[in-house]
Design a protein around this motif. Structure first.
Motif, short mmCIF file in Angstrom:
data_model
loop_
_atom_site.label_atom_id
_atom_site.label_comp_id
_atom_site.label_asym_id
_atom_site.label_seq_id
_atom_site.Cartn_x
_atom_site.Cartn_y
_atom_site.Cartn_z
N ALA A 1 15.11 18.68 64.92
CA ALA A 1 14.67 17.27 64.53
C ALA A 1 15.63 16.47 65.09
CB ALA A 1 14.75 17.48 63.08
N GLU A 2 16.95 16.58 65.22
CA GLU A 2 17.80 15.91 65.96
C GLU A 2 17.46 15.47 67.27
OE1 GLU A 2 20.33 12.87 65.75
OE2 GLU A 2 20.21 14.11 64.07
N ARG B 1 5.91 24.79 60.69
CA ARG B 1 7.33 24.86 61.41
C ARG B 1 7.33 23.47 62.06
NH1 ARG B 1 6.93 30.61 63.95
NH2 ARG B 1 4.92 29.52 64.02
N SER B 2 6.26 23.06 62.83
CA SER B 2 6.42 21.74 63.54
C SER B 2 6.26 20.63 62.61
CB SER B 2 5.21 21.71 64.79
OG SER B 2 3.89 21.99 64.00
N GLY B 3 5.28 20.88 61.41
CA GLY B 3 5.47 19.87 60.57
C GLY B 3 6.76 19.68 59.88
N LEU B 4 7.62 20.56 59.60
CA LEU B 4 8.88 20.33 58.92
C LEU B 4 9.85 19.70 60.24
CD1 LEU B 4 10.78 21.17 56.71
CD2 LEU B 4 11.12 23.23 57.79
N VAL B 5 9.79 20.19 61.25
CA VAL B 5 10.56 19.49 62.36
C VAL B 5 10.29 17.93 62.23
CG1 VAL B 5 11.33 19.09 64.62
CG2 VAL B 5 11.03 21.24 63.73
N LEU C 1 1.37 21.39 57.02
CA LEU C 1 2.25 21.48 56.08
C LEU C 1 1.54 22.13 54.63
CD1 LEU C 1 4.59 18.16 56.22
CD2 LEU C 1 5.23 20.52 56.72
N HIS C 2 0.87 23.00 54.85
CA HIS C 2 0.53 23.76 53.69
C HIS C 2 1.33 24.73 52.81
CE1 HIS C 2 -1.02 26.13 57.07
NE2 HIS C 2 -0.72 27.01 56.24
N ASN C 3 2.60 24.84 53.63
CA ASN C 3 3.56 25.90 52.96
C ASN C 3 4.14 25.23 51.93
OD1 ASN C 3 6.22 26.98 52.87
ND2 ASN C 3 5.61 28.36 54.50
N LYS C 4 3.91 25.95 50.67
CA LYS C 4 4.65 25.22 49.58
C LYS C 4 6.08 25.18 49.56
CE LYS C 4 0.55 26.15 46.67
NZ LYS C 4 -0.20 27.08 45.75
N GLU C 5 6.83 25.91 50.07
CA GLU C 5 8.36 26.01 50.07
C GLU C 5 8.78 25.05 51.19
OE1 GLU C 5 10.54 27.71 48.13
OE2 GLU C 5 8.70 28.30 47.09
N PHE C 6 8.01 24.59 52.05
CA PHE C 6 8.39 23.73 53.12
C PHE C 6 8.03 22.35 52.43
CE2 PHE C 6 7.92 25.74 57.59
CZ PHE C 6 8.65 26.73 56.97
N CYS C 7 6.85 22.12 51.70
CA CYS C 7 6.68 20.85 51.22
C CYS C 7 7.79 20.65 49.83
CB CYS C 7 5.38 20.85 50.47
SG CYS C 7 4.23 20.78 51.69
N ARG C 8 8.14 21.56 49.13
CA ARG C 8 9.26 21.39 48.23
C ARG C 8 10.51 21.24 48.97
NH1 ARG C 8 9.61 26.48 45.12
NH2 ARG C 8 7.36 25.66 44.65
#
Length: 74
Positions: free
Chosen positions: A4-5, A27-31, A59-66
């Motif tokens: 992300a940086e 993963r790309s959505g999280l970055v 971003l359908h991964n609930k843990e990533f969204c949390r």
């Protein structure tokens, strides 16, 4: 957060950036979410909406969204 940086630095240098992973959903959505947070300080819900408005299946991964929703929370 290193990826992300790198995204933030490239954007600040006015470069085009493509963030991808094997599936291109989480993963790309999280970055991208972390980069948006670092760049704009948006709340997590706004970041998730922004990404999903552009790529609805991201971003359908609930843990990533949390995790994203809790950015900036001590």
């Amino acid at each position: 957060h290193a990826a992300a940086e790198k995204v933030v630095e490239a954007i600040q240098d006015e470069q085009n950036v493509l963030v991808t992973c094997l599936g291109g959903f989480n993963r790309s959505g999280l970055v991208v979410a972390l980069a948006l947070y670092k760049l704009y300080g948006w709340p997590g819900d706004r970041i998730i909406r922004h990404i999903q408005d552009r790529r609805d299946f991201a971003l359908h991964n609930k843990e990533f969204c949390r995790y994203i929703r809790n950015l900036g929370t001590p």
